[in-house]
Write an enzyme that holds these catalytic residues in place. Structure first.
Site, PDB file in Angstrom:
ATOM      1  N   GLU A 298      16.956  28.458   1.938  1.00  0.00           N
ATOM      2  CA  GLU A 298      16.745  28.250   3.385  1.00  0.00           C
ATOM      3  C   GLU A 298      16.215  26.838   3.645  1.00  0.00           C
ATOM      4  O   GLU A 298      16.598  26.192   4.617  1.00  0.00           O
ATOM      5  CB  GLU A 298      15.793  29.293   3.965  1.00  0.00           C
ATOM      6  CG  GLU A 298      16.192  30.751   3.712  1.00  0.00           C
ATOM      7  CD  GLU A 298      17.628  31.084   4.028  1.00  0.00           C
ATOM      8  OE1 GLU A 298      18.214  30.448   4.918  1.00  0.00           O
ATOM      9  OE2 GLU A 298      18.188  31.989   3.363  1.00  0.00           O
ATOM     10  N   GLU A 320      27.296  27.188   3.513  1.00  0.00           N
ATOM     11  CA  GLU A 320      26.807  28.215   2.590  1.00  0.00           C
ATOM     12  C   GLU A 320      27.188  27.933   1.127  1.00  0.00           C
ATOM     13  O   GLU A 320      26.358  28.031   0.242  1.00  0.00           O
ATOM     14  CB  GLU A 320      27.278  29.612   3.025  1.00  0.00           C
ATOM     15  CG  GLU A 320      26.698  30.062   4.373  1.00  0.00           C
ATOM     16  CD  GLU A 320      25.165  30.061   4.442  1.00  0.00           C
ATOM     17  OE1 GLU A 320      24.509  29.945   3.389  1.00  0.00           O
ATOM     18  OE2 GLU A 320      24.627  30.156   5.568  1.00  0.00           O
TER      19      GLU A 320
HETATM   20  N1  B3K Z   1      22.564  31.777   7.233  1.00  0.00           N
HETATM   21  C1  B3K Z   1      21.918  33.047   7.019  1.00  0.00           C
HETATM   22  C2  B3K Z   1      22.839  34.202   7.035  1.00  0.00           C
HETATM   23  C3  B3K Z   1      23.146  34.722   8.366  1.00  0.00           C
HETATM   24  C4  B3K Z   1      23.937  35.999   8.275  1.00  0.00           C
HETATM   25  C5  B3K Z   1      24.378  36.498   9.593  1.00  0.00           C
HETATM   26  N2  B3K Z   1      24.991  37.796   9.498  1.00  0.00           N
HETATM   27  C6  B3K Z   1      21.147  33.061   5.746  1.00  0.00           C
HETATM   28  C7  B3K Z   1      21.589  32.113   4.707  1.00  0.00           C
HETATM   29  O1  B3K Z   1      22.708  32.104   4.238  1.00  0.00           O
HETATM   30  O2  B3K Z   1      20.813  31.292   4.357  1.00  0.00           O
HETATM   31 ZN    ZN Z   2      22.639  30.152   3.501  1.00  0.00          ZN
END
Ligand code: B3K
Ligand code: ZN
Length: 850
Positions: A298, A320
């Site tokens: 994060e 991602e």
């Molecule tokens: N970006 C979020 C994931 C969101 C999911 C939505 N259903 C966490 C992550 O990949 O860091």
């Molecule tokens: Zn992520």
């Protein structure tokens, strides 16, 4: 005005309007929260109607440039609000009312226990207010939060706190401003009464950053590992990528009710408490590792995701895949690189390969989407990371870093595409990545067919690799990919490493000057997410296991041997296993060069999922029998050495995650000897932490030992009030092997502390049953499938996102033998006939049945 159900990447259009600033004011209330949303909207096309997204909202009023609209001035549906904007610059004020308490989908603004919190990615902001809910609309947010001071002393949002004060009737307010323009999916709000752990970090630019972690009252002592992990992540990103944090405050809030792991909202991460809270007594070594990895993930998003974001949701892997790659590199640097890699590969093989073979197969950049939440997948994340890793391998560390630098130089503050990323990599390194780009549009796991030949008269060794890219669900036509293959040639006690670049359907490489045929360690470090068919003898695999420089290849050779014999046992249940297998693993276990965690990995058999993925037609009973037979064979043949290893791990004065991993692995074999019930009891009684307690319980459960119930009861009594530990207990319950499991599951779901409204709890029982208990999930009566379906029917209305995750094992029904195939299919048909089937489940069930 109804929204078409499926959206296509090919239909992308730039927005007709920009939102420059957003001023939000929240008056928090359990069931009647009021949101005032004032937007400065600029028209950037000749379109005069603006269409805002909005769902589950009660519209109270709209004002455009000072004039309140009447019902005739706008059109409103369940998902959209349309009205005219005639000027170039407009001020729009919309007031809505929402119901956080009854928001069980946990998207938008909802309650987790007593606290209010939000989840907006992917499209949850539209459940808070009407908005252009798409990531290429980036605005500067100011957020005022008003709530009762006594119950909600802490009011948080993105950015910096700019104002606060008391109001009448015991209310107070805090105003936050985020200086960085952002898409609304990164918006966050939290209100509650938390314990707070504070610390600070000075960035390489000299900025002093306040670090704050908010946890439920009483949990402060469990937040330290998360804080340490955060500081390590901040330092690592500066050292490895030159990336520093950019605000004066970084906040993390841990909540119990959360659909996924965590969320990277700008300056205010919201986390599933599972990825924050840890102490020795309640968290396992794996929990410690995962917390560090998710905190890092994060945090790394602040650059890869927030500073540079996605143009549209089809580009999700832009942030991602890249961020998973970054967190994997971080974990590898913090711990053993080889063990980290092996664990990544296990996940990929057991789950991502299965996804590629399933009806929901999609490229890492999907081309069509009905429900975006269905695309936060192993493919987008894990395979996405493998694709970044392949670029890293092809470009080399230095050029990769140049590429990253160029990417930020070009795109900081923008919403961009996967192509933009690859182009930056190609431009910075002068590497031709045009064929490589196919990884973004092609789904499926490539299969490499490897052949070798050796000419003793010339000393020439030739390696031929052919790539097979088979059709996948929804994508028939395939092309050759650009695949980096690390190989190591072992001969005469030396090893040569080469990086081969396969770009055509079939290629041959020649190597000269060998006195004897070399033994090849193929696909070092798992340099590409592919399957390999290379007919090496047992003897050659054992050579690789013992002599390859590449640790991944050592481990993988052992796994190949296991897989080979599992497959033989599936075909011939009474196949006689060779003693050479025992000898090879004895050498491995007694080696002084291997660390204990690696030995543990070597001892771990391929999972049911990984084996199933290699079967033409899946017969669960045959797989279970084969796994059991092989495990028993190894347990018997290696019993002395396993015992010695186990004792050594237990007797050391300094037990570490590595010694515990090996002890747990040994215990999982030793328990197969019926005389060893006491050993498990002792492991539990003398356990010094959660890792050891859980290893004992897992062994007891898997083997249905006599003392299982007593151990489970003891554990329950001890941890009844500790939610995250009870989740572990529910997971263990899902893995029971006894024949009374269905009556037990029924009773478990009726307990006061079981609720489908809590995603962690639902996943721990239902997920562990359907994913980690193949014996009963796939039992011949079909009761396992029925149990899952009953839970999914309830979850469909409570929390569609969680339902759509848990349905995964049913979707692959076509791969199973006839009887099970029919039973699984009929459960899917039953679900498809539900009146109110969510978009999430509809998309997956249609793909499976279609
Ligand atoms: N970006 C979020 C994931 C969101 C999911 C939505 N259903 C966490 C992550 O990949 O860091
Ligand atoms: Zn992520």
């Amino acid at each position: 005005m109804t929204q078409s159900t499926t959206r296509y990447l090919a239909d992308y259009q730039t927005p007709d309007f920009h939102i420059d600033t957003v001023n939000l004011c929240f008056n928090l209330d359990d069931t009647k929260t009021r949101v005032v949303n004032e937007m400065a909207i600029e028209k950037v096309s000749d379109q005069s109607n603006i269409t805002l997204n909005g769902e589950h909202l009660s519209l109270l009023s709209i004002k455009v440039n000072g004039t309140t609209l009447t019902k005739d001035d706008y059109q409103l549906s369940d998902t959209e609000l349309v009205f005219a904007l005639t000027q170039q610059h407009n001020t729009v004020v919309i007031e809505t009312q929402i119901d956080p308490l009854n928001n069980t989908a946990l998207e938008g603004l909802f309650k987790s226990g007593d606290a209010f919190c939000t989840q907006c990615e992917a499209e949850g902001f539209r459940r808070i207010t009407y908005y252009l809910d798409r990531p290429d609309v980036m605005a500067t947010f100011t957020t005022k939060v008003i709530a009762a001071k006594e119950s909600f002393p802490q009011l948080l949002s993105n950015g910096n706190k700019i104002d606060s004060g008391d109001l009448e009737n015991g209310q107070h307010f805090v105003t936050w401003q985020d200086p960085f323009p952002k898409p609304c999916y990164l918006f966050a709000l939290v209100a509650g009464d938390f314990d707070l752990l504070t610390d600070s970090f000075t960035t390489l630019e000299g900025r002093n950053v306040a670090l704050e972690i908010f946890v439920d009252k009483g949990n402060l002592s469990k937040a330290h590992h998360a804080m340490t992990s955060l500081k390590k992540s901040m330092k690592w990103d500066e050292e490895v990528f030159g990336l520093a944090y950019d605000l004066d405050i970084y906040m993390i809030v841990a909540v119990d009710f959360f659909n996924m792991g965590a969320m990277e909202n700008k300056g205010l991460n919201v986390f599933n408490s599972k990825y924050v809270l840890a102490d020795e007594a309640t968290a396992t070594d794996t929990d410690y590792f995962n917390i560090e990895a998710v905190i890092a993930h994060e945090y790394f998003h602040n650059w890869t995701g927030n500073r540079v974001t996605c143009r549209d949701w089809f580009q999700l892997s832009l942030k991602e895949g890249l961020t998973v790659f970054r967190d994997q590199q971080f974990s590898a640097d913090m711990h053993s690189a080889a063990v980290t890699r092996i664990q990544n590969v296990r996940v990929l093989r057991a789950h991502q390969f299965a996804e590629d073979a399933s009806p929901m197969a999609h490229p890492i950049r999907p081309e069509k989407v009905m429900e975006m939440n269905n695309f936060y997948t192993l493919t987008v994340y894990e395979k996405g990371s493998e694709v970044i890793r392949m670029m890293y391998t092809l470009l080399g560390k230095e050029n990769f870093r140049k590429g990253i630098d160029l990417y930020f130089e070009r795109f900081d503050g923008m919403a961009v595409t996967c192509d933009d990323f690859v182009n930056a990599m190609a431009d910075a390194s002068n590497k031709d990545l045009s064929i490589f780009k196919r990884w973004y549009s092609q789904s499926g796991t490539p299969l490499l067919l490897v052949n070798e030949s050796f000419d003793p008269t010339t000393g020439e060794y030739a390696l031929t690799v052919e790539q097979k890219n088979m059709p996948t669900a929804q994508q028939q036509e395939k092309h050759a990919l650009h695949i980096p293959i690390k190989v190591e040639l072992l001969a005469g006690g030396v090893s040569q490493e080469h990086l081969l670049e396969l770009t055509e359907a079939k290629q041959t490489w020649h190597f000269s000057m060998f006195d004897e045929k070399p033994v090849t360690a193929f696909l070092g470090d798992f340099s590409a997410p592919v399957k390999v068919n290379f007919d090496q003898s047992d003897e050659e695999l054992i050579t690789v296991m013992q002599n390859a420089q590449n640790t991944f290849c050592q481990w993988d050779a052992g796994q190949k041997l296991f897989m080979r014999y599992i497959e033989r046992l599936i075909d011939t249940p009474d196949y006689i296993l060779p003693n050479e297998l025992i000898a090879a693993f004895e050498v491995m276990l007694t080696s002084n060069d291997l660390d204990d965690a690696l030995k543990a990995e070597q001892l771990t058999l391929p999972s049911f999922g990984e084996i199933a993925d290699n079967q033409q037609i899946i017969d669960p009973e045959k797989i279970i029998h084969a796994l059991k037979t092989l495990k028993l064979f190894l347990a018997n043949g290696l019993s002395n050495v396993l015992s010695r290893c186990y004792q050594a791990c237990q007797q050391t004065n300094t037990r570490t995650p590595q010694t515990r991993a090996l002890a747990s692995a040994c215990l999982s074999y030793l328990v197969l000897d019926t005389n060893n019930e006491q050993l498990v009891q002792n492991h539990y009684d003398n356990g010094q932490n959660m890792t050891e307690n859980l290893a004992a319980l897992t062994a007891a459960i898997n083997q249905s030992l006599e003392n299982t119930d007593a151990l489970m009861k003891d554990f329950e009594d001890k941890w009844l009030d500790t939610t995250l530990v009870m989740d572990k207990w529910f997971s263990l319950q899902g893995m029971q092997q006894g024949d009374d499991i269905f009556a037990n599951l029924e009773a478990l779901t009726k307990r006061d502390d079981f609720s489908l409204n809590n995603p962690n709890r639902a996943r721990s029982l239902i997920g562990s049953f359907s994913m980690n208990n193949p014996k009963h999930f796939h039992c011949a009566t079909g009761r396992g499938y029925e149990f899952l379906t009953t839970q999914l029917i309830a979850l469909n209305t409570i929390n569609p996102q969680v339902a759509a995750r848990l349905i995964t094992p049913l979707l692959a029904f076509k791969q199973y033998e006839e009887k099970r195939k029919a039973m699984m299919q009929s459960q899917l048909v039953k679900l498809s006939n539900l009146d109110n089937l969510s978009k999430d489940l509809t998309e997956k069930i249609n793909a499976a049945l279609g």
